[in-house]
Write an enzyme that holds these catalytic residues in place. Sequence first.
Site, short mmCIF file in Angstrom:
data_model
loop_
_atom_site.label_atom_id
_atom_site.label_comp_id
_atom_site.label_asym_id
_atom_site.label_seq_id
_atom_site.Cartn_x
_atom_site.Cartn_y
_atom_site.Cartn_z
N HIS A 53 -8.95 3.60 -2.01
CA HIS A 53 -7.55 3.19 -1.81
C HIS A 53 -7.06 2.44 -3.04
CE1 HIS A 53 -3.93 1.72 -0.15
NE2 HIS A 53 -4.39 0.76 0.63
N CYS A 66 0.56 2.05 6.32
CA CYS A 66 0.83 0.66 6.68
C CYS A 66 0.88 -0.18 5.40
CB CYS A 66 -0.24 0.13 7.62
SG CYS A 66 -1.91 0.11 6.94
N CYS A 125 0.80 -1.23 0.00
CA CYS A 125 0.00 0.00 0.00
C CYS A 125 0.83 1.27 0.00
CB CYS A 125 -0.94 0.02 1.20
SG CYS A 125 -2.10 -1.36 1.23
#
Length: 379
Positions: free
Chosen positions: A334, A364, A89
């Site tokens: 996202h 994270c 990510c």
Amino acid sequence: MREVVIVEGCRTAVGRRKGMFANYRADELAAIVLEEVAKRSNVDKEMVEDVIMGCVTQVGEQAGNVARTAALIAGFPIDVPGVTIDRQCGSSQQAVHFGAQAIAAGDMDVAIAGGVESMTRAPMFSNVQETKPSKKLTSRYEIVNQGVSAEKIAEKWEFSRHQLDEFSLQSHQRALKAIEQGKFEKEIVPVETGEGTVVQVDEGPRADTTIGALAGLKTVFKENGKITAGNASQMSDGASAVMLMSAKKAAELGLKPKAKIVARTVVGSDPTLMLTGPIQATRKVLKKADLTIADMDRYEVNEAFAPVPMAWLQDIGADPEKLNVNGGAISLGHPLGATGTKLLISLVHELERSGGKYGLLAICEGMGTANATIIERIE
């Protein structure tokens, strides 16, 4: 070490999975932001010494080094290279770090960092669906799905389901207010999606979101658990990019940078809890910068799941009124590989609007890593 500045940045709006970008190739979407960031920066494409892009699911149209193919589609000269990286990510945030490191070291003067992800056309885990973890790995660590990690975090920090849903509702409310006030307009490049349709508004935020609606959703990863589709980030499509430069080169070109990169770091964290790395990364990057959390005027901590920024807030002792002030991934989406530079661009613009000096970005990442970056607005 040379000072590294952010000259410009732009992003597409973020589309829901199977939403407004469902028929748009990832390489072509990435090409749009690459071309636009060069245009906004007033930098000739041949001056760019590398295009570094994050992309997590590198299959299909996102395979074959999408940074390179996107740069070629965008009309960059053939001698401008490109490289695609996967730090889950935080991939495009890591792209910024790699670009900044090359510039600081003197290897380059100008680089573009960015990211892209089409979670519609390259579904999450489609690059690893046949792969099981090594028994040598599972003998050392409990390897679980990220959603299970989020459940473990909620349990360890003793967050109730209601608290998670309240945080998620706030994300939608803040995002909707930001859109209404036009806060994202400067950072979003309009994209034509066919038949005269131009999209430039994030598709994720839901005006009909209520605590009651969130409470009615079933848990996904654990029976009688706390994590639902409502308090987790949305699967999304999008692209983003920033123009990085040495401060000296920007001055030579007569450019006015928006911000400088003060400090950056990456850490490993517990691979089972997996998503707690932003806590350690924040502490480390603040120490590197010789600053405190009180010095930060705004912070973006990616809302992979509601417990992640909530645990970060609690352990860091940060001000919730400075966190994700215009919503986060729960509402805005996202697009994995694009999220890092998307959030960085939003952070730069928010510092400009608010008159703030310092901003912190922490994300994270799968298997227990996290990046953190501190930027300083240039007045």
